[in-house]
Design a protein around this motif. Structure first.
Motif, PDB file in Angstrom:
ATOM      1  N   GLY A 172      -8.254  14.179   5.408  1.00 19.28           N
ATOM      2  CA  GLY A 172      -7.476  13.869   4.217  1.00 19.28           C
ATOM      3  C   GLY A 172      -6.429  14.926   3.929  1.00 19.28           C
ATOM      4  N   LYS A 207     -13.112   8.414  -2.528  1.00 24.03           N
ATOM      5  CA  LYS A 207     -11.653   8.535  -2.440  1.00 24.03           C
ATOM      6  C   LYS A 207     -11.208   9.996  -2.465  1.00 24.03           C
ATOM      7  N   LYS A 219      -9.102  11.896   0.066  1.00 24.82           N
ATOM      8  CA  LYS A 219      -9.472  11.204   1.299  1.00 24.82           C
ATOM      9  C   LYS A 219      -8.676   9.920   1.509  1.00 24.82           C
ATOM     10  N   ASP A 220      -8.230   9.316   0.414  1.00 26.89           N
ATOM     11  CA  ASP A 220      -7.538   8.030   0.508  1.00 26.89           C
ATOM     12  C   ASP A 220      -6.343   8.049  -0.439  1.00 26.89           C
ATOM     13  N   GLN A 222      -3.545   6.492  -0.106  1.00 25.62           N
ATOM     14  CA  GLN A 222      -2.956   5.163  -0.292  1.00 25.62           C
ATOM     15  C   GLN A 222      -3.646   4.418  -1.430  1.00 25.62           C
ATOM     16  N   PHE A 223      -4.940   4.631  -1.593  1.00 29.92           N
ATOM     17  CA  PHE A 223      -5.652   4.006  -2.711  1.00 29.92           C
ATOM     18  C   PHE A 223      -5.034   4.422  -4.044  1.00 29.92           C
TER      19      PHE A 223
END
Length: 241
Positions: A172, A207, A219-220, A222-223
């Motif tokens: 990430g 996330k 970690k995410d 785009q979320f």
């Protein structure tokens, strides 16, 4: 703010301000040393000066209707604060600027600077572009808060922090400075408790994770972007500075 880890050489590069403009600003003002937690100006005061930061860190914030501080910028050497009052009659500051570490600033008489800029069209245009970029930053931050509420403000803040201090890893993007939940809350005009809950929910959904050092690993990314309808603004607008 707890600023022991906000070391100036950790901050991303300044937006481009020409040596000529910096020299002009430096030549027009009077330099002074300012203690930590001292306000350069407060919201509502008559705006007679703008300030060029020579050293130290400055938090620029707005008081909300319910008395919370909404952090807008963290500024450092080479930045200008109070610039949005230039060429305005009977101007008052609509933000507060406070030293979060001791430093040196140059206080520049607003009228004198206006006179000098009027005599140099090239520097005037440069100053107007620089000011316009900061106004666009403010607008996007307020937009995120208004359209998406406290959650959107937190997600937007995490995105901006990743652009300013993010370090890519295989798992990430690590925000390479530790912020307390109270400091994050100030960027969102939220309470520490509500930020605690939102971060806990992101951790539960895998996330983000919180490192032992207190740094946040996204970690995410785009979320977070999808949740606030991110428009993928250029990085010069989507940052925390």
């Amino acid at each position: 703010m707890q600023t022991s880890q906000l070391i100036e050489n950790q901050l991303p590069p300044n937006e481009s301000i020409s040596p000529e403009l910096l020299t002009l600003l430096d030549s027009l003002g009077a330099s002074r040393n300012v203690d930590q937690n001292t306000c350069l100006f407060r919201e509502g005061m008559e705006a007679n000066e703008i300030h060029l930061i020579k050293s130290g860190l400055v938090q620029v914030h707005k008081l909300t209707a319910d008395g919370k501080e909404l952090s807008m910028r963290i500024c450092r050497a080479g930045d200008i604060v109070g610039e949005l009052t230039l060429f305005s009659e009977h101007a008052t500051y609509f933000l507060t600027a406070k030293m979060i570490t001791a430093g040196e600033v140059v206080a520049i008489d607003k009228g004198l600077l206006e006179k000098e800029l009027m005599e140099d069209a090239r520097l005037t245009l440069e100053f107007m572009k620089w000011t316009s970029n900061h106004m666009r930053k403010f607008q996007t931050k307020i937009r995120d808060l208004m359209l998406n509420g406290k959650k959107g403000a937190l997600y937007s803040t995490l995105i901006r922090l990743s652009n300013s201090y993010g370090r890519k890893r295989s798992d990430g993007i690590l925000i390479d400075i530790a912020f307390t939940n109270q400091e994050l809350a100030m960027f969102c005009a939220a309470t520490r408790e509500s930020v605690n809950r939102m971060l806990a929910e992101l951790r539960k959904r895998d996330k983000i994770s919180i490192q032992p050092s207190g740094k946040i690993l996204i970690k995410d990314l785009q979320f977070l972007r999808d949740e606030i309808g991110c428009e993928n603004c250029p990085i010069e607008l989507c940052n925390i500075n």
